[in-house]
Design an enzyme around this catalytic site. Structure first.
Site, PDB file in Angstrom:
ATOM      1  N   LYS A 257       0.934  -1.173   0.096  1.00  0.00           N
ATOM      2  CA  LYS A 257       0.049   0.181   0.026  1.00  0.00           C
ATOM      3  C   LYS A 257       0.918   1.322  -0.072  1.00  0.00           C
ATOM      4  CE  LYS A 257      -3.824  -2.772   2.034  1.00  0.00           C
ATOM      5  NZ  LYS A 257      -4.431  -2.992   3.174  1.00  0.00           N
TER       6      LYS A 257
ATOM      7  N   GLN B   6      -4.530  -1.839   9.458  1.00  0.00           N
ATOM      8  CA  GLN B   6      -4.261  -3.374   8.776  1.00  0.00           C
ATOM      9  C   GLN B   6      -4.870  -4.386   9.546  1.00  0.00           C
ATOM     10  OE1 GLN B   6      -2.910  -3.559   5.550  1.00  0.00           O
ATOM     11  NE2 GLN B   6      -3.656  -5.773   5.707  1.00  0.00           N
TER      12      GLN B   6
ATOM     13  N   ASP C 143     -10.909   2.681   3.877  1.00  0.00           N
ATOM     14  CA  ASP C 143     -11.047   1.333   3.686  1.00  0.00           C
ATOM     15  C   ASP C 143     -12.790   1.246   3.550  1.00  0.00           C
ATOM     16  OD1 ASP C 143      -9.346  -0.757   3.484  1.00  0.00           O
ATOM     17  OD2 ASP C 143      -8.951  -1.236   5.496  1.00  0.00           O
TER      18      ASP C 143
END
Ligand code: NAD
Length: 280
Positions: free
Chosen positions: A52, A96, A119
């Site tokens: 990422k 994460q 997200d």
């Protein structure tokens, strides 16, 4: 022989366009900035976080990985989230997953400022998606829809079967397909006669995490098959679809790797840009 939906090439094209928009932001004094929070030493999570960061760099988005010890308490992590929420120079926050067992993932996700939840996992975002008011859509489902759209086939009126009902893939992608006027069925581990149901699908999305589970018996001739699954088998990444068995029967198919995976990261970049522009 099916047409391969090349997620890598499609991602590259979208990332070039994101880069141009990021450059424009920078010319106006805005530096899009993503903070990735990584707790513990899970090797896969470390790779995902690194990928990422690499993708952000590629398009000019600033990113920082906040690395925390495995034994970080839930309270300590919450305090870090609150600090990032208040930092005006940070536009996107991504925690994460999975988190260590002693931390309640839902509590952490719910603590992320809605406007920074790139997200799109916050329950408010899920609710907005449900109502057709989504702004930050979850990255994998958003990427899946883009891949389907790339086939230039109509979604409207088509039978779509989504196998898997997780909050991050199955459910949201089903809602998005419904909003595009497909007739959607969600199947899962308790679904009976799965092959019979799946083989009615013009659009088949598979997100179950069972390597090569879906063979040609689950696939309608000419269908669009989107393979979301990623499982590491003897060091190689394997999808939920038995690609070699299905490729002669499907009309369009995504490979693993190189299908949904790169699109997920690309949609994260897009969401970070949306958050930075303050569109939400
Ligand atoms: P999950 O474990 O949360 O959910 C799996 C779902 O599959 C469940 O709803 C379950 O009912 C269903 N299922 C399991 N076995 C089944 C069976 N035999 N028949 C029918 N349904 C069955 O998983 P998830 O988070 O949705 O992820 C699914 C897969 O997608 C995993 O391999 C994951 O690694 C992958 N994934 C990939 C990306 C990406 O960017 N490519 C992103 C997210 C998840």
């Amino acid at each position: 022989m099916s047409i391969i939906i090349d997620g890598k090439a499609i991602s590259k094209r979208i990332r070039e366009s994101i880069k141009r928009k990021v450059d424009e932001c920078k010319m106006n004094g805005l530096i899009p900035n993503l903070s990735v929070v990584l707790v513990g030493e899970d090797p896969a999570s470390k790779v995902y976080a690194r990928n990422k960061q690499k993708a952000c760099k590629e398009v000019g988005i600033k990113s920082t990985v906040v690395k925390l010890e495995e034994n970080t308490s839930e309270q300590e992590l919450l305090e870090i989230i609150y600090r990032l929420n208040q930092d005006n120079t940070i536009h996107g926050i991504l925690v994460q997953l999975p988190l260590p067992n002693h931390i309640d993932e839902k509590r952490i996700i719910n603590a992320i400022d809605l406007s920074k939840d790139v997200d799109g996992f916050h329950p408010m975002h899920s609710g907005m998606l449900m109502n057709g008011q989504a702004i930050l859509e979850p990255c994998t489902p958003k990427g899946i829809i883009r891949l389907i759209e790339e086939t230039k086939q109509n979604i409207e009126g088509k039978n779509a079967v989504v196998i898997g009902r997780s909050n991050i893939v199955g459910k949201p992608v089903a809602i998005m397909l419904l909003q595009k006027n497909a007739t959607v069925t969600i199947a899962h581990s308790r679904t009976e006669n799965l092959a019979k149901l799946a083989s009615t699908a013009d659009i088949l999305v598979v997100a179950i995490g069972k390597p090569r589970f879906i063979d040609r018996n689950y696939v309608k001739e000419g269908a669009i098959v989107i393979d979301v699954g990623i499982t590491s088998v003897n060091g190689a990444l394997v999808g939920d679809v038995d690609f070699d068995d299905v490729k002669e029967k499907a009309g369009y198919i995504t490979p693993v790797p190189g299908g949904v995976g790169p699109m997920t990261i690309t949609m994260l970049l897009e969401n970070t840009l949306i958050a930075a522009k303050g569109a939400i």
